[in-house]
Design a protein around this motif. Structure first.
Motif, PDB file in Angstrom:
ATOM      1  N   LYS A 197       1.424  10.510  -2.953  1.00  0.00           N
ATOM      2  CA  LYS A 197       0.078   9.888  -2.731  1.00  0.00           C
ATOM      3  C   LYS A 197      -0.431  10.746  -1.410  1.00  0.00           C
TER       4      LYS A 197
ATOM      5  N   PHE B 214      -3.164   7.122   0.656  1.00  0.00           N
ATOM      6  CA  PHE B 214      -4.337   6.540  -0.376  1.00  0.00           C
ATOM      7  C   PHE B 214      -3.940   6.776  -1.732  1.00  0.00           C
TER       8      PHE B 214
ATOM      9  N   SER C 179      -4.669  -2.361   1.035  1.00  0.00           N
ATOM     10  CA  SER C 179      -4.438  -1.242   1.708  1.00  0.00           C
ATOM     11  C   SER C 179      -5.479  -1.677   3.143  1.00  0.00           C
TER      12      SER C 179
ATOM     13  N   GLN D 141      -9.380  -3.507   5.931  1.00  0.00           N
ATOM     14  CA  GLN D 141      -8.549  -3.874   4.977  1.00  0.00           C
ATOM     15  C   GLN D 141      -9.245  -4.163   3.835  1.00  0.00           C
TER      16      GLN D 141
ATOM     17  N   LYS E 266      -8.807  -4.223  -1.051  1.00  0.00           N
ATOM     18  CA  LYS E 266      -7.922  -4.450  -2.051  1.00  0.00           C
ATOM     19  C   LYS E 266      -8.508  -4.167  -3.352  1.00  0.00           C
TER      20      LYS E 266
ATOM     21  N   ARG F 249      -3.891   5.787   8.471  1.00  0.00           N
ATOM     22  CA  ARG F 249      -3.541   4.967   7.392  1.00  0.00           C
ATOM     23  C   ARG F 249      -2.349   4.267   7.964  1.00  0.00           C
TER      24      ARG F 249
ATOM     25  N   GLU G 265      -0.407  -0.069   7.717  1.00  0.00           N
ATOM     26  CA  GLU G 265      -0.534  -1.527   7.348  1.00  0.00           C
ATOM     27  C   GLU G 265      -1.099  -2.487   8.360  1.00  0.00           C
TER      28      GLU G 265
ATOM     29  N   LYS H  47       5.404  -4.595  -0.776  1.00  0.00           N
ATOM     30  CA  LYS H  47       5.022  -3.016  -1.125  1.00  0.00           C
ATOM     31  C   LYS H  47       6.396  -2.369  -1.784  1.00  0.00           C
TER      32      LYS H  47
END
Length: 306
Positions: free
Chosen positions: A16, A20, A64, A116, A118, A148, A150, A272
């Motif tokens: 990744k 992303f 994300s 945020q 999805k 990036r 959480e 996750k």
């Protein structure tokens, strides 16, 4: 369908980029654990009437999230580009009868600099605007303009209320998303052109993760006010700050803010880390409690009075 993994032979070549997602070959994961259900129902933490909703939430895909680097002059411009060129174009769009949820600013994050979203990897691949958004996020992340991270990880640094003169200790820092956020706060709280009086000391017990920390945080957010060290946080040595002849008369560094993101059982990462459903047992938490306590205790010992 649960969170998806990568088939063996494609695991290395499909890494990744910056967190992303690319277009992986998808494999379903089983999101059930009798041991987990039995243990947490016995704790009585979740009211019985909320249990089904709780388990359903743990089985949903983790959204994300990302931040715009707030201490850079380009942050406001980047936010406007994100909103006008991408987010505004996604309103009301459907892909294969699935309504697209555009990135939404997190209401509690300052200046609308955190978002945020999805979106499934399949949907990103099948929509031109989403593909452009994905490429934009990847490019700006590589340039250090986007981080990036959480959503839940963004909260602790905000609560520390870091100011430019603060000495900050991040005890278990790798891979560095919170460290980078702390550095941003150190610079953004005052004159953007001035070098802050304070600094961030970032530590991790794992040598390899320390290299990752340097790459993730300091290379994308270069600053003279950060230092990476490699120590066991449970027995972090005192740092001497004067030339006294004996340890009894020496002065040692203390910190205005200390962040302890201690080693954990991973119970909170089920969304996750789907493999955890299969591996989970009560000893995961009990086994790290002693280490958690030692890190927290050492952190308090290194905190300045007041």
């Amino acid at each position: 369908m649960g969170r998806h993994g990568i088939r063996g032979k494609d695991r290395k070549k499909n890494k990744k980029p910056n967190g992303f997602p690319r277009n992986y070959e998808l494999v379903a994961h089983d999101r059930t654990s009798e041991a987990f259900v039995k243990f947490y129902q016995a704790q009585g933490i979740i009211p019985p009437e909320e249990w089904d909703a709780f388990i359903a939430a743990l089985k949903r895909e983790l959204p994300s999230s990302f931040r715009l680097v707030g201490c850079k002059k380009e942050a406001d411009v980047l936010r406007d580009i994100l909103n006008t060129r991408y987010i505004s174009q996604l309103e009301g769009i459907e892909v294969e009868e699935e309504e697209i949820e555009p990135p939404k600013p997190l209401p509690w994050y300052p200046n609308n600099l955190a978002y945020q979203m999805k979106m499934s990897r399949t949907v990103i691949r099948k929509n031109t605007i989403l593909n452009k958004l994905h490429n934009f996020l990847v490019t700006e992340t590589e340039l250090g303009n986007i981080s990036r991270q959480e959503t839940v990880s963004m909260i602790p640094p905000l609560l520390l209320d870091v100011e430019p003169h603060h000495k900050v200790f991040d005890m278990c820092a790798a891979p560095g998303s919170k460290t980078m956020q702390l550095i941003e706060m150190l610079h953004s709280a005052g004159d953007s052109q001035a070098v802050p009086e304070g600094f961030v000391l970032a530590n991790d017990v794992d040598n390899t993760r320390c290299y990752l920390l340097v790459h993730q945080a300091l290379k994308r957010m270069p600053t003279p006010c950060a230092l990476v060290v490699n120590h066991d946080a449970t027995s972090m040595p005192r740092i001497r700050i004067d030339e006294a002849e004996s340890a009894n008369s020496a002065k040692f560094l203390t910190f205005d803010r200390v962040l302890c993101d201690v080693v954990c059982s991973g119970d909170g990462t089920l969304r996750k880390n789907p493999d955890l459903w299969r591996k989970w047992n009560p000893n995961l938490g009990n086994g790290v409690h002693k280490t958690q306590f030692k890190i927290a205790k050492r952190g308090m010992e290194m905190l300045a009075v007041g």
